[in-house]
Design a protein around this motif. Structure first.
Motif, PDB file in Angstrom:
ATOM      1  N   UNK A 196       2.704  -5.725  -1.183  1.00 15.46           N
ATOM      2  CA  UNK A 196       3.501  -4.582  -1.606  1.00 15.46           C
ATOM      3  C   UNK A 196       3.119  -3.365  -0.781  1.00 15.46           C
ATOM      4  N   UNK A 197       4.100  -2.517  -0.478  1.00 15.35           N
ATOM      5  CA  UNK A 197       3.804  -1.284   0.247  1.00 15.35           C
ATOM      6  C   UNK A 197       3.699  -0.122  -0.739  1.00 15.35           C
ATOM      7  N   UNK A 233      -5.967   1.844   6.575  1.00 19.82           N
ATOM      8  CA  UNK A 233      -5.250   0.646   6.180  1.00 19.82           C
ATOM      9  C   UNK A 233      -4.207   0.758   5.098  1.00 19.82           C
ATOM     10  N   UNK A 234      -3.509   1.882   4.898  1.00 23.25           N
ATOM     11  CA  UNK A 234      -2.496   1.903   3.836  1.00 23.25           C
ATOM     12  C   UNK A 234      -1.298   1.028   4.201  1.00 23.25           C
ATOM     13  N   UNK A 235      -0.835   0.154   3.323  1.00 21.62           N
ATOM     14  CA  UNK A 235       0.319  -0.701   3.616  1.00 21.62           C
ATOM     15  C   UNK A 235       1.628   0.081   3.460  1.00 21.62           C
ATOM     16  N   UNK A 236       2.048   0.737   4.517  1.00 16.97           N
ATOM     17  CA  UNK A 236       3.260   1.562   4.472  1.00 16.97           C
ATOM     18  C   UNK A 236       4.300   0.981   5.424  1.00 16.97           C
ATOM     19  N   UNK A 237       5.565   1.213   5.103  1.00 13.22           N
ATOM     20  CA  UNK A 237       6.652   0.722   5.945  1.00 13.22           C
ATOM     21  C   UNK A 237       7.019   1.718   7.040  1.00 13.22           C
ATOM     22  N   UNK A 238       6.714   2.973   6.806  1.00 11.71           N
ATOM     23  CA  UNK A 238       7.123   4.002   7.758  1.00 11.71           C
ATOM     24  C   UNK A 238       6.172   5.180   7.652  1.00 11.71           C
ATOM     25  N   UNK A 239       5.871   5.780   8.790  1.00  7.35           N
ATOM     26  CA  UNK A 239       5.067   7.001   8.807  1.00  7.35           C
ATOM     27  C   UNK A 239       6.037   8.184   8.809  1.00  7.35           C
ATOM     28  N   UNK A 273      -7.791  -2.083   1.643  1.00  3.69           N
ATOM     29  CA  UNK A 273      -8.048  -3.268   2.468  1.00  3.69           C
ATOM     30  C   UNK A 273      -6.768  -3.889   2.989  1.00  3.69           C
ATOM     31  N   UNK A 274      -6.815  -4.429   4.200  1.00  2.00           N
ATOM     32  CA  UNK A 274      -5.626  -4.917   4.883  1.00  2.00           C
ATOM     33  C   UNK A 274      -4.999  -6.125   4.217  1.00  2.00           C
ATOM     34  N   UNK A 275      -5.722  -6.850   3.416  1.00  5.65           N
ATOM     35  CA  UNK A 275      -5.146  -8.056   2.807  1.00  5.65           C
ATOM     36  C   UNK A 275      -4.032  -7.732   1.823  1.00  5.65           C
ATOM     37  N   UNK A 304      -3.939   2.163  11.027  1.00  8.39           N
ATOM     38  CA  UNK A 304      -2.725   1.496  10.557  1.00  8.39           C
ATOM     39  C   UNK A 304      -2.659   0.058  11.053  1.00  8.39           C
ATOM     40  N   UNK A 305      -3.780  -0.450  11.544  1.00  4.70           N
ATOM     41  CA  UNK A 305      -3.791  -1.737  12.223  1.00  4.70           C
ATOM     42  C   UNK A 305      -3.286  -2.898  11.397  1.00  4.70           C
ATOM     43  N   UNK A 306      -2.665  -3.871  12.107  1.00  2.00           N
ATOM     44  CA  UNK A 306      -2.187  -5.124  11.536  1.00  2.00           C
ATOM     45  C   UNK A 306      -1.135  -4.894  10.456  1.00  2.00           C
ATOM     46  N   UNK A 307      -0.343  -3.870  10.664  1.00  3.95           N
ATOM     47  CA  UNK A 307       0.751  -3.563   9.749  1.00  3.95           C
ATOM     48  C   UNK A 307       2.049  -4.105  10.356  1.00  3.95           C
TER      49      UNK A 307
END
Length: 698
Positions: free
Chosen positions: A307-308, A326-332, A300-302, A347-350
Motif C-alpha cells: 500500500x502507498x 523509504x516512504x512507499x509513495x506513487x508520486x513526489x 521499511x521498503x518491504x 526513495x530507492x526500489x520504489x
C-alpha cells in the motif's frame, strides 16, 4: 518450502539464537516444516525470556538456565579488553586490584564486563578508574539488574555529539542490521557531526562510529569480503538497544502497524519508524501526518508492494523533516520544496515513481538522494545542478535512464555517484558529457558508466579538456557498460581513453565490441591493486591482454566471450624474451619465468561457446602459474578439448565445476573419463550433465 525440502527425511541440528518472539502462531509454520526431519533431530533455542521458551513448546525439564560468570571468568574478559595495551607488569598489577573491584559490580554479566573494559581501556590514570568504582550510578535502584550502571558509565563517557549519534540508533527495531554508511548519512542529516575546518563529514562520521564500537555499543560486525577490515554492517546488543530506548523515552519510536495497540505515544516523537505490513485493513497511521515536529521518518521498503501513503499530506505538513527513508509513495508532489530542512531523501526500489519534480531541486540543503532501483524513473530533474550541497547520489540500476541532465559538473560536493549515463550523441545543450566528471573531484567508492561507445562523449574535437578518471584515486570500483547501438570503432577509442585510477580494486567491462582489449602497454596492466576483474558479453573480442601480470588479481570472470577460440600464453603474461623465442619453437610449450596470476583464487568461464584450446606452458626455475587457485568453473564451453597441465597438477585447487562442456566431461568424469586420475585429487568436483559427481563432490 526450501527448508522443508532441504531437511526432509534427514537428521538435523538447528540452532535458533537469541529469540524474542513470544506469539505461538508465529512458530506454527516453522514447526510444520521441521516435522519432516528424521527421528533424532534436535533444536536448540537460546533466549533471555522464559515466555519465549514456553511459546515454542519447551517443557520445564528441557530448559537449561545459564549460570552467571565466575569472578575469574569475568576478570579474564575484562583484562583482555581493558589491560591488553598495558605491557608493563608493574602497571598491570597496579590496575589489577581496582579492576577486580570494578568487575565485582557487574554481577557476572559478560556484557557489563565487556562494556566496562571498553570504557577503561584508554584511561591511563588510576584516578580515572577510581572515579568509575566510586561513581554514584552504582547506587541507582535500577542498577540491581547489573547492566544499567556499566552502560550509563560508558554512555556518560561519550562527548555530547556521540551521545546524540548513539541515541538516534533507538529508532531502528531490535536486532536490526545497521548499515554503517547509511547510519553516518542519517547522522549528517541531523547535524550531529561536528566538523572542524576542512574536515570531511563522512570521515568524522567514521570516527564517531569507531568510537561507539570501541565502547562496545555495537557488535556482530559484518566486514568487507575483500580486505576483511572495513565494517559494512553491525548490530546493537538487545540490552544496549533497550538502554538507548530507555534514555530517549519517546523521542525515538519504532511502531508496528500490525499490533492491536500502538503502545508508544508518538506525540513527542522526533524520530519515527513505521513497521509492519500495511493493507486496506491496516492502513498507514493517519496521526503521523499531524506530527509536524518530526525530524526523521522511516518506512521499511518491504511495505512497497502492499500500500502507498498520501504523499501530498506527508510533504505538505511535515516541514521539519531532515530525513525521509523509504516512504512507499506513487508520486513526489511539488510541495516537497517546503521541506527546506531536508538533507536525506531515500526513495530507492520504489516501482511507482516515474519522475521527480523540478521543485525537488529547490532543496538547497539536500545531502543524500537515493533513487537506486527505481526502474520506472526515466531521468533525473533537469535542474539537478542546483543541488550544490548534494554529497551522495545513489542512482544505480536505472537501466532506462536516457541521459544525465546538464549541470552535473556543478555538483562538486559529490562523494557518491551510482551511475553516469553517456549522452549517445545528444546535443551538449541538453545533457552532461562524460567530461563533467572532471569537476567531481571527491568521487569515491563505486561508479558505473553506462551507454558508452560514442567518441563525442569524450569531448568535442576542438575541446582541449577530455574526460579524466585517473585522478580520482578514491574510486575503488568501476563498471564500464557499452552501448551496442554505437560503432565498434567508437568502443575501442572510448575504452582506450577511459583510463581508471591505479587505486582501482574492482573492474567490470560489459558489452564491449572491439576485437581486442587494450594492449599490454596500455592502462589495464597499470592497475596494480586490481582484485576483481569481469569481462562480460564482449562478443567480438578475439584475444585477451596479459592478465597474468596483474599482481593482486584474486577473481577473474570471463563471460560470453564467444569470439575467443584459444587462450594462449599471452593470457599468462609470458616474459618478453620467451615470446621472442616463439618462432624457434612453435611446436614446443613456452617457458614462463615469472609467476603468472600470483594471487588468483577464483577463475570463472561462462558461455565461452567457441573456446577450443587452452595452451599449456612449462614452468622454469621454481616459478608457478596460479599458485593460489582454489575455485575453477567452466560452464557452457562445449568445444574446449582439454585442461592444461598447470591446472591438472594444481595442489591448491579445492573446487572444480564443469557444466555443459561435453569434451571435458567425456575426458575427465569419474565413470568413463580416461583422464579422471589427473583431477581425482581435487576435493570437490561437479559435472553436469551428464556425468556423476565424484566422491566428495558438491
Amino acid at each position: 518450502m526450501q527448508l522443508h525440502e532441504s531437511i526432509e527425511g534427514k537428521k538435523f541440528f538447528l540452532v535458533l539464537d537469541d529469540v524474542w518472539t513470544e506469539e505461538p502462531q508465529n512458530w506454527e509454520r516453522l514447526w510444520g516444516c521441521l516435522r519432516c526431519g528424521s527421528k533424532g533431530s534436535r533444536i536448540l533455542v537460546t533466549t533471555r525470556k522464559v515466555k519465549v521458551a514456553i511459546a515454542i513448546g519447551t517443557t520445564k525439564s528441557n530448559i537449561i538456565p545459564i549460570e552467571l560468570l565466575s569472578d575469574e571468568d569475568c576478570w579474564s574478559i575484562f583484562s583482555q579488553v581493558a589491560l591488553s595495551i598495558r605491557s608493563d607488569i608493574e602497571e598491570y598489577k597496579k590496575f589489577e586490584n581496582i579492576g577486580r573491584q570494578i568487575i565485582g559490580k557487574c554481577k557476572g554479566l559478560p556484557l557489563a564486563v565487556k562494556t566496562l573494559g571498553s570504557l577503561l581501556r584508554f584511561k591511563r590514570k588510576i584516578e580515572e578508574w577510581q572515579r568509575v568504582l566510586e561513581s554514584e550510578l552504582w547506587e541507582l535502584e535500577e542498577v540491581d539488574k547489573g547492566l544499567l550502571g556499566p552502560l550509563l558509565l560508558s554512555y556518560r563517557d561519550l562527548p555530547p555529539p556521540l551521545k546524540k549519534c548513539f541515541l538516534y540508533c533507538a529508532i531502528f527495531p531490535k536486532d536490526s542490521m545497521l548499515e554503517k554508511d547509511k547510519l553516518i548519512r542519517l547522522w549528517m542529516a541531523q547535524d550531529y557531526l561536528k566538523v572542524k575546518g576542512r574536515e570531511d563529514m563522512e570521515v568524522v562520521g567514521e570516527e564517531y562510529f569507531e568510537s561507539l564500537a570501541m565502547h562496545s555499543l555495537f557488535q556482530d560486525f559484518e566486514r568487507s569480503e575483500h580486505d576483511g577490515r572495513k565494517i559494512i554492517r553491525c548490530k546493537m546488543h538487545d540490552i544496549v538497544h533497550d538502554f538507548s530506548q530507555f534514555l530517549t523515552k519517546t523521542e525515538c519510536s519504532a511502531l508496528d502497524v500490525n499490533k492491536s495497540r500502538l503502545q508508544l505515544p508518538c506525540w513527542k516523537a522526533r524520530h519515527l519508524m513505521i513497521m509492519g505490513e500495511m493493507s486496506k485493513e491496516v492502513p498507514f497511521p493517519s496521526f503521523v501526518y499531524n506530527e509536524t515536529k518530526l525530524r526523521s521518518l522511516a518506512v521499511p521498503r518491504r511495505l512497497y508492494y502492499k500500500r502507498t501513503i498520501a504523499s501530498s499530506k506527508l510533504f505538505d505538513r511535515l516541514t521539519c523533516l531532515r530525513s525521509i527513508d523509504g516512504p512507499p509513495v506513487r508520486k513526489i508532489p511539488k510541495g516537497i520544496k517546503k521541506l527546506i530542512h531536508l538533507r536525506y531523501l531515500a526513495l530507492g526500489w520504489n516501482p511507482w515513481i516515474k519522475e521527480l519534480p523540478e521543485a525537488l531541486c529547490e532543496l538547497c540543503n539536500l545531502q543524500t538522494l537515493d533513487v537506486s532501483g527505481c526502474d520506472n524513473l526515466k531521468r533525473l530533474p533537469e535542474r539537478i545542478g542546483e543541488l550544490i550541497n548534494l554529497r551522495h547520489l545513489m542512482n544505480s540500476r536505472q537501466d532506462d535512464s536516457s541521459y544525465m541532465p546538464r549541470g552535473m559538473e556543478r555538483l562538486t560536493s559529490l562523494r557518491t555517484l551510482g551511475s553516469f549515463v553517456a549522452s549517445r550523441g545528444k546535443s551538449s545543450k541538453a545533457c552532461s558529457r562524460l567530461k563533467s566528471l572532471n569537476k567531481l573531484k571527491h568521487l569515491e567508492g563505486s561508479l558505473t558508466l553506462r551507454r558508452l561507445g560514442n567518441e563525442r562523449d569524450l569531448g568535442d574535437d576542438n575541446d582541449d579538456e577530455k574526460v579524466d578518471l585517473k585522478s580520482k584515486m578514491r574510486l575503488v570500483e568501476l563498471n564500464l557498460w557499452f552501448d551496442r547501438t554505437t560503432e565498434t570503432k567508437g568502443h575501442r577509442v572510448v575504452l582506450e581513453c577511459l583510463q581508471p585510477p591505479r587505486s582501482l580494486e574492482k573492474l567490470e567491462i560489459l558489452a564491449y565490441e572491439g576485437d581486442t582489449i587494450p594492449p599490454t602497454s596500455n592502462w589495464m596492466l597499470s592497475l596494480t591493486k586490481l582484485r576483481v576483474l569481469t569481462l562480460r558479453h564482449c562478443f567480438l573480442c578475439e584475444c585477451l591482454p596479459c592478465l597474468g601480470k596483474l599482481p593482486c588479481l584474486e577473481t577473474l570472470t570471463l563471460e560470453g566471450m564467444t569470439s575467443v577460440k584459444r587462450l594462449g600464453n599471452e593470457f599468462l603474461g609470458i616474459a618478453e624474451d620467451d615470446q621472442a623465442r616463439g618462432d624457434q619453437a612453435e611446436t614446443a610449450s613456452s617457458i614462463i619465468r615469472d609467476t603468472a596470476f600470483p594471487r588468483l583464487e577464483t577463475l570463472i568461464f561462462l558461455l565461452m561457446t567457441n573456446w577450443e584450446e587452452w595452451d599449456d606452458c612449462e614452468i622454469a626455475g621454481g616459478k608457478t602459474i596460479m599458485p593460489r587457485l582454489r575455485h575453477l568453473s567452466i560452464c557452457w564451453s562445449p568445444e574446449l578439448k582439454a585442461l592444461p597441465d598447470y591446472i591438472l597438477g594444481s595442489t591448491s585447487l579445492d573446487k572444480l565445476l564443469i557444466y555443459y562442456s561435453r569434451h571435458l566431461n567425456n575426458r575427465y568424469n569419474m565413470e568413463t573419463g580416461p583422464e579422471w586420475p589427473k583431477i581425482s585429487h581435487v576435493p570437490n568436483i561437479s559435472f553436469t550433465p551428464p556425468g556423476p559427481a565424484a566422491q566428495g563432490s558438491l
